[in-house]
Design a protein around this motif. Structure first.
Motif, PDB file in Angstrom:
ATOM      1  N   ASN A  13       0.817  -1.216   0.000  1.00  0.00           N
ATOM      2  CA  ASN A  13       0.000   0.000   0.000  1.00  0.00           C
ATOM      3  C   ASN A  13       0.853   1.269   0.000  1.00  0.00           C
ATOM      4  OD1 ASN A  13      -2.416  -1.608   0.226  1.00  0.00           O
ATOM      5  ND2 ASN A  13      -1.918  -1.850   2.408  1.00  0.00           N
ATOM      6  N   PRO A  14       1.665   1.472  -1.029  1.00  0.00           N
ATOM      7  CA  PRO A  14       2.531   2.655  -1.073  1.00  0.00           C
ATOM      8  C   PRO A  14       1.737   3.955  -1.067  1.00  0.00           C
ATOM      9  CG  PRO A  14       2.564   1.474  -3.164  1.00  0.00           C
ATOM     10  CD  PRO A  14       1.837   0.611  -2.204  1.00  0.00           C
ATOM     11  N   THR A  15       2.342   4.962  -0.474  1.00  0.00           N
ATOM     12  CA  THR A  15       1.723   6.289  -0.380  1.00  0.00           C
ATOM     13  C   THR A  15       2.505   7.335  -1.166  1.00  0.00           C
ATOM     14  OG1 THR A  15       2.940   6.795   1.649  1.00  0.00           O
ATOM     15  CG2 THR A  15       0.764   5.765   1.891  1.00  0.00           C
ATOM     16  N   ALA A  16       3.573   6.914  -1.835  1.00  0.00           N
ATOM     17  CA  ALA A  16       4.386   7.812  -2.649  1.00  0.00           C
ATOM     18  C   ALA A  16       5.032   6.989  -3.758  1.00  0.00           C
ATOM     19  CB  ALA A  16       5.449   8.500  -1.796  1.00  0.00           C
ATOM     20  N   SER A  17       5.389   7.663  -4.843  1.00  0.00           N
ATOM     21  CA  SER A  17       6.003   6.978  -5.983  1.00  0.00           C
ATOM     22  C   SER A  17       7.192   7.761  -6.508  1.00  0.00           C
ATOM     23  CB  SER A  17       4.994   6.806  -7.127  1.00  0.00           C
ATOM     24  OG  SER A  17       3.923   5.963  -6.757  1.00  0.00           O
ATOM     25  N   VAL A  18       8.210   7.017  -6.940  1.00  0.00           N
ATOM     26  CA  VAL A  18       9.362   7.582  -7.650  1.00  0.00           C
ATOM     27  C   VAL A  18       9.439   6.899  -9.003  1.00  0.00           C
ATOM     28  CG1 VAL A  18      11.855   7.918  -7.676  1.00  0.00           C
ATOM     29  CG2 VAL A  18      10.617   7.998  -5.490  1.00  0.00           C
ATOM     30  N   ILE A  19       9.316   7.678 -10.066  1.00  0.00           N
ATOM     31  CA  ILE A  19       9.453   7.171 -11.434  1.00  0.00           C
ATOM     32  C   ILE A  19      10.842   7.554 -11.916  1.00  0.00           C
ATOM     33  CG2 ILE A  19       8.524   7.234 -13.782  1.00  0.00           C
ATOM     34  CD1 ILE A  19       5.839   8.141 -12.556  1.00  0.00           C
ATOM     35  N   LEU A  20      11.697   6.551 -12.163  1.00  0.00           N
ATOM     36  CA  LEU A  20      13.111   6.811 -12.437  1.00  0.00           C
ATOM     37  C   LEU A  20      13.503   6.248 -13.803  1.00  0.00           C
ATOM     38  CD1 LEU A  20      15.933   6.329  -9.755  1.00  0.00           C
ATOM     39  CD2 LEU A  20      16.335   6.486 -12.215  1.00  0.00           C
ATOM     40  N   MET A  21      13.878   7.144 -14.720  1.00  0.00           N
ATOM     41  CA  MET A  21      14.208   6.779 -16.093  1.00  0.00           C
ATOM     42  C   MET A  21      15.708   6.536 -16.257  1.00  0.00           C
ATOM     43  SD  MET A  21      11.212   8.407 -16.106  1.00  0.00           S
ATOM     44  CE  MET A  21      11.530  10.169 -16.102  1.00  0.00           C
ATOM     45  N   HIS A  22      16.065   5.455 -16.924  1.00  0.00           N
ATOM     46  CA  HIS A  22      17.461   5.099 -17.161  1.00  0.00           C
ATOM     47  C   HIS A  22      18.059   5.937 -18.295  1.00  0.00           C
ATOM     48  CE1 HIS A  22      16.415   3.018 -20.906  1.00  0.00           C
ATOM     49  NE2 HIS A  22      15.389   2.476 -20.259  1.00  0.00           N
ATOM     50  N   ALA A  95       1.880   9.098 -19.110  1.00  0.00           N
ATOM     51  CA  ALA A  95       0.993   7.952 -18.900  1.00  0.00           C
ATOM     52  C   ALA A  95       1.366   7.206 -17.626  1.00  0.00           C
ATOM     53  CB  ALA A  95       1.055   7.018 -20.110  1.00  0.00           C
ATOM     54  N   LEU A  96       2.650   7.129 -17.310  1.00  0.00           N
ATOM     55  CA  LEU A  96       3.072   6.486 -16.063  1.00  0.00           C
ATOM     56  C   LEU A  96       2.605   7.289 -14.852  1.00  0.00           C
ATOM     57  CD1 LEU A  96       6.736   5.462 -16.959  1.00  0.00           C
ATOM     58  CD2 LEU A  96       4.751   3.948 -16.780  1.00  0.00           C
ATOM     59  N   ILE A  97       2.706   8.605 -14.947  1.00  0.00           N
ATOM     60  CA  ILE A  97       2.213   9.455 -13.850  1.00  0.00           C
ATOM     61  C   ILE A  97       0.716   9.248 -13.679  1.00  0.00           C
ATOM     62  CG2 ILE A  97       1.894  11.832 -13.072  1.00  0.00           C
ATOM     63  CD1 ILE A  97       4.468  12.550 -14.618  1.00  0.00           C
ATOM     64  N   ALA A  98      -0.001   9.224 -14.790  1.00  0.00           N
ATOM     65  CA  ALA A  98      -1.451   9.013 -14.729  1.00  0.00           C
ATOM     66  C   ALA A  98      -1.779   7.666 -14.103  1.00  0.00           C
ATOM     67  CB  ALA A  98      -2.057   9.116 -16.126  1.00  0.00           C
ATOM     68  N   ARG A 109       2.620  13.487  -4.442  1.00  0.00           N
ATOM     69  CA  ARG A 109       3.392  12.419  -3.802  1.00  0.00           C
ATOM     70  C   ARG A 109       4.175  11.616  -4.838  1.00  0.00           C
ATOM     71  NH1 ARG A 109       4.571  12.282   1.306  1.00  0.00           N
ATOM     72  NH2 ARG A 109       4.221  10.032   1.557  1.00  0.00           N
ATOM     73  N   ILE A 110       4.397  12.225  -5.993  1.00  0.00           N
ATOM     74  CA  ILE A 110       5.139  11.574  -7.077  1.00  0.00           C
ATOM     75  C   ILE A 110       6.384  12.385  -7.403  1.00  0.00           C
ATOM     76  CG2 ILE A 110       5.073  10.861  -9.503  1.00  0.00           C
ATOM     77  CD1 ILE A 110       2.036  10.495  -9.204  1.00  0.00           C
ATOM     78  N   VAL A 111       7.515  11.706  -7.494  1.00  0.00           N
ATOM     79  CA  VAL A 111       8.764  12.308  -7.958  1.00  0.00           C
ATOM     80  C   VAL A 111       9.111  11.701  -9.308  1.00  0.00           C
ATOM     81  CG1 VAL A 111      11.272  12.366  -7.584  1.00  0.00           C
ATOM     82  CG2 VAL A 111       9.720  12.900  -5.692  1.00  0.00           C
ATOM     83  N   VAL A 112       9.454  12.549 -10.280  1.00  0.00           N
ATOM     84  CA  VAL A 112       9.977  12.053 -11.555  1.00  0.00           C
ATOM     85  C   VAL A 112      11.481  12.281 -11.547  1.00  0.00           C
ATOM     86  CG1 VAL A 112       7.872  12.265 -12.907  1.00  0.00           C
ATOM     87  CG2 VAL A 112       9.388  14.230 -12.718  1.00  0.00           C
ATOM     88  N   ALA A 113      12.223  11.253 -11.924  1.00  0.00           N
ATOM     89  CA  ALA A 113      13.676  11.298 -11.830  1.00  0.00           C
ATOM     90  C   ALA A 113      14.293  10.590 -13.022  1.00  0.00           C
ATOM     91  CB  ALA A 113      14.135  10.621 -10.528  1.00  0.00           C
ATOM     92  N   GLY A 114      15.566  10.867 -13.275  1.00  0.00           N
ATOM     93  CA  GLY A 114      16.224  10.182 -14.368  1.00  0.00           C
ATOM     94  C   GLY A 114      17.704  10.459 -14.416  1.00  0.00           C
ATOM     95  N   PHE A 115      18.407   9.561 -15.120  1.00  0.00           N
ATOM     96  CA  PHE A 115      19.851   9.647 -15.306  1.00  0.00           C
ATOM     97  C   PHE A 115      20.158   9.868 -16.776  1.00  0.00           C
ATOM     98  CE2 PHE A 115      23.857   7.550 -16.441  1.00  0.00           C
ATOM     99  CZ  PHE A 115      24.748   8.173 -15.561  1.00  0.00           C
ATOM    100  N   SER A 116      20.990  10.876 -17.099  1.00  0.00           N
ATOM    101  CA  SER A 116      21.441  11.146 -18.458  1.00  0.00           C
ATOM    102  C   SER A 116      20.243  11.439 -19.371  1.00  0.00           C
ATOM    103  CB  SER A 116      22.284   9.970 -18.964  1.00  0.00           C
ATOM    104  OG  SER A 116      23.009  10.314 -20.123  1.00  0.00           O
TER     105      SER A 116
END
Length: 220
Positions: A13-22, A95-98, A109-116
């Motif tokens: 039951n997560p209450t926050a999300s991190v979307i991390l792009m390679h 779409a992932l955020i949605a 409660r969503i963080v979008v993150a990525g490397f390079s």
């Protein structure tokens, strides 16, 4: 995207999300170990989403097909930018955020993150998203199609915290390019937390510790 994203939940039951792009040529597995290095227990269960970029021909690599969020034509990363590819990937990340919102995680409660390349996508998508996000994280990357940012950014994220980190010896995305991106965001009034490390185009433990503190703060 080439395959469904990899997902890791620190507890049910997560209450926050991190979307991390390679980055270019990698896949969603590339940053899975990061989830194990971060301690976000103070903010409750967190879902990490590691998407897989589409496999496309990359011009600078002789047209060889590999996972990439967009094409790169020349070594100067902001010359001949693949705007169409950038916008296609932006739509995929939206779409992932949605999807996270549909599963009960509000935008704040969503963080979008990525490397390079993933950093470029996190900045491009996060600044344009229509609801306030918890934070935007860019590691060893840069701001793409920078000239459009002022006109296209959404007011909902004008004060969203931005974490930018870069290696002083980065031969892939020069430090100067990252500094220009930082300065462009600061000039637009975005609150940027800037970090430099003695490393190349990679991630170091000091950086992970700084990122951990940032995530604890923005998730509260």
């Amino acid at each position: 995207m080439s395959r469904p994203p990899i997902e890791i939940e620190t507890a049910p039951n997560p209450t926050a999300s991190v979307i991390l792009m390679h980055g270019l040529g990698a896949d969603g597995n590339d940053f899975v170990p990061i989830a194990g290095e971060l301690d976000l227990s103070a903010v409750g269960p967190v879902r990490f989403v590691f998407p897989n970029a589409p496999v496309i021909p990359v011009t600078i690599n002789g047209g060889y097909e590999m996972p990439a969020w967009y094409d790169i034509a020349v070594a100067d990363l902001v010359a001949r930018e693949d705007e169409a590819g950038l916008r296609r990937s932006q739509a995929s990340i939206e779409a992932l955020i949605a999807n996270e919102k549909a599963r009960g995680i509000p935008a704040h409660r969503i963080v979008v993150a990525g490397f390079s390349q993933g950093c470029a996508m996190a900045l491009m998508t996060g600044l344009r998203h229509g609801e306030r996000l918890a934070g935007i994280v860019g590691l060893s990357g840069y701001l793409p199609i920078a000239a459009t940012t002022a006109a296209e950014r959404h007011g909902a994220n004008h004060d969203t915290p931005v974490f930018l980190a870069h290696g002083r010896q980065d031969p892939v995305v020069p430090l100067a390019r990252a500094e220009q991106s930082r300065d462009a965001l600061v000039a637009l009034g975005h609150p940027v937390e800037w970090h430099e490390y003695q490393m190349a185009h990679s991630v170091c433990m000091e950086e992970i510790a700084d990122l951990n503190r940032f995530l604890l703060r923005v998730f509260g």
